[in-house]
Design a protein around this motif. Structure first.
Motif, mmCIF file in Angstrom:
data_model
loop_
_atom_site.group_PDB
_atom_site.id
_atom_site.type_symbol
_atom_site.label_atom_id
_atom_site.label_comp_id
_atom_site.label_asym_id
_atom_site.label_seq_id
_atom_site.Cartn_x
_atom_site.Cartn_y
_atom_site.Cartn_z
ATOM 1 N N GLU A 50 -14.391 18.030 63.991
ATOM 2 C CA GLU A 50 -12.967 17.811 63.718
ATOM 3 C C GLU A 50 -12.557 16.388 64.086
ATOM 4 O OE1 GLU A 50 -11.068 20.911 65.910
ATOM 5 O OE2 GLU A 50 -11.804 22.475 64.574
ATOM 6 N N ALA A 51 -13.046 15.899 65.206
ATOM 7 C CA ALA A 51 -12.724 14.534 65.634
ATOM 8 C C ALA A 51 -13.279 13.506 64.646
ATOM 9 C CB ALA A 51 -13.269 14.279 67.035
ATOM 10 N N SER A 52 -14.468 13.769 64.095
ATOM 11 C CA SER A 52 -15.042 12.814 63.135
ATOM 12 C C SER A 52 -14.258 12.828 61.823
ATOM 13 C CB SER A 52 -16.525 13.091 62.893
ATOM 14 O OG SER A 52 -16.711 14.304 62.206
ATOM 15 N N TYR A 53 -13.793 13.993 61.389
ATOM 16 C CA TYR A 53 -12.942 14.056 60.191
ATOM 17 C C TYR A 53 -11.639 13.295 60.408
ATOM 18 C CZ TYR A 53 -15.827 17.667 57.945
ATOM 19 O OH TYR A 53 -16.840 18.362 57.345
ATOM 20 N N LEU A 54 -11.035 13.485 61.581
ATOM 21 C CA LEU A 54 -9.801 12.790 61.914
ATOM 22 C C LEU A 54 -10.032 11.278 61.925
ATOM 23 C CD1 LEU A 54 -6.842 12.809 62.805
ATOM 24 C CD2 LEU A 54 -7.663 13.045 65.170
ATOM 25 N N ALA A 55 -11.115 10.841 62.547
ATOM 26 C CA ALA A 55 -11.423 9.407 62.618
ATOM 27 C C ALA A 55 -11.638 8.824 61.225
ATOM 28 C CB ALA A 55 -12.649 9.176 63.496
ATOM 29 N N ALA A 56 -12.340 9.555 60.367
ATOM 30 C CA ALA A 56 -12.588 9.065 59.006
ATOM 31 C C ALA A 56 -11.286 8.969 58.214
ATOM 32 C CB ALA A 56 -13.585 9.982 58.284
ATOM 33 N N GLY A 57 -10.427 9.970 58.349
ATOM 34 C CA GLY A 57 -9.149 9.948 57.639
ATOM 35 C C GLY A 57 -8.261 8.810 58.113
ATOM 36 N N GLN A 58 -8.226 8.594 59.411
ATOM 37 C CA GLN A 58 -7.412 7.505 59.936
ATOM 38 C C GLN A 58 -7.978 6.148 59.546
ATOM 39 O OE1 GLN A 58 -7.108 8.702 64.070
ATOM 40 N NE2 GLN A 58 -5.014 9.404 63.714
ATOM 41 N N ALA A 59 -9.286 6.024 59.504
ATOM 42 C CA ALA A 59 -9.902 4.763 59.077
ATOM 43 C C ALA A 59 -9.523 4.459 57.624
ATOM 44 C CB ALA A 59 -11.419 4.826 59.235
ATOM 45 N N ARG A 60 -9.493 5.485 56.795
ATOM 46 C CA ARG A 60 -9.084 5.322 55.395
ATOM 47 C C ARG A 60 -7.621 4.866 55.305
ATOM 48 N NH1 ARG A 60 -11.871 9.399 54.097
ATOM 49 N NH2 ARG A 60 -10.246 10.956 54.363
ATOM 50 N N GLN A 61 -6.765 5.463 56.128
ATOM 51 C CA GLN A 61 -5.354 5.075 56.144
ATOM 52 C C GLN A 61 -5.180 3.630 56.625
ATOM 53 O OE1 GLN A 61 -3.607 8.224 58.537
ATOM 54 N NE2 GLN A 61 -2.687 9.125 56.702
ATOM 55 N N VAL A 62 -5.978 3.211 57.594
ATOM 56 C CA VAL A 62 -5.931 1.827 58.072
ATOM 57 C C VAL A 62 -6.295 0.884 56.927
ATOM 58 C CG1 VAL A 62 -7.065 0.139 59.583
ATOM 59 C CG2 VAL A 62 -6.295 2.324 60.522
ATOM 60 N N GLU A 63 -7.321 1.233 56.161
ATOM 61 C CA GLU A 63 -7.724 0.402 55.015
ATOM 62 C C GLU A 63 -6.597 0.311 53.981
ATOM 63 O OE1 GLU A 63 -11.347 2.007 53.406
ATOM 64 O OE2 GLU A 63 -12.470 1.580 55.242
ATOM 65 N N GLU A 64 -5.945 1.432 53.694
ATOM 66 C CA GLU A 64 -4.839 1.434 52.729
ATOM 67 C C GLU A 64 -3.679 0.575 53.226
ATOM 68 O OE1 GLU A 64 -3.918 5.563 52.133
ATOM 69 O OE2 GLU A 64 -5.819 5.952 51.109
ATOM 70 N N LEU A 65 -3.353 0.691 54.513
ATOM 71 C CA LEU A 65 -2.274 -0.126 55.075
ATOM 72 C C LEU A 65 -2.639 -1.605 55.057
ATOM 73 C CD1 LEU A 65 -0.708 1.765 58.111
ATOM 74 C CD2 LEU A 65 0.482 0.752 56.198
ATOM 75 N N ALA A 66 -3.891 -1.916 55.332
ATOM 76 C CA ALA A 66 -4.340 -3.319 55.288
ATOM 77 C C ALA A 66 -4.178 -3.870 53.876
ATOM 78 C CB ALA A 66 -5.792 -3.430 55.758
ATOM 79 N N ALA A 67 -4.513 -3.067 52.877
ATOM 80 C CA ALA A 67 -4.356 -3.498 51.480
ATOM 81 C C ALA A 67 -2.875 -3.701 51.147
ATOM 82 C CB ALA A 67 -4.988 -2.478 50.534
#
Length: 154
Positions: A50-67
């Motif tokens: 569950e923690a790895s899924y959360l980390a992956a989802g948040q990393a994706r959101q960080v990339e979208e915000l950076a864009a």
């Protein structure tokens, strides 16, 4: 500095605040996912997964915000007159079901809402149906589904 330059600065500042918060949360989620203490203690213990899924989802959101931040750092918004057709970059006041709402037709950060100069402004992107319905309208024009009329274009 024009009216819309101030709006752009507020959008950039809000995106940076969100980026900073989400980056911190993503780092914490990644640390939790890789922490030896989160190793499964049994076959039904899914904390690490569950923690790895959360980390992956948040990393994706960080990339979208950076864009989005990169988009808005380079963006300038054109000024529109009351007679101009609504197009990308327009700040539009519409009357929807007898309530006033402000929208900015933007290239990214769709759904972002912020308070600016006494107005709540929602960013719409080209993927939004409302964005596409507003394109080409002018002050005083109306559209159906949703029922709306354009009050002001800037």
């Amino acid at each position: 500095m024009s009216l819309k330059d101030g709006l752009l600065e507020e959008i950039r500042a809000e995106l940076r605040r969100r980026f900073d918060r989400l980056t911190k949360a993503a780092r914490e989620a990644h640390a939790a996912a890789t922490d030896p203490g989160s190793k499964a203690e049994g076959k039904y213990d899914t904390r690490s997964l569950e923690a790895s899924y959360l980390a992956a989802g948040q990393a994706r959101q960080v990339e979208e915000l950076a864009a989005d931040l990169e988009l808005f750092d380079k963006l300038s918004l054109p000024d529109f007159g009351m007679e101009d057709e609504i197009d990308a970059g327009a700040l539009v006041e519409v009357d929807m079901n007898s309530e006033s709402a402000w929208f900015l037709l933007a290239p990214g950060a769709g759904g972002l809402e912020l308070e600016w100069e006494g107005r709540t402004i929602t960013l719409l992107t080209p993927s939004s149906l409302l964005y596409r319905k507003l394109l080409g309208l002018r002050t005083g024009d109306s559209a159906e589904s949703p029922e709306l009329s354009v009050s002001e274009v800037m």
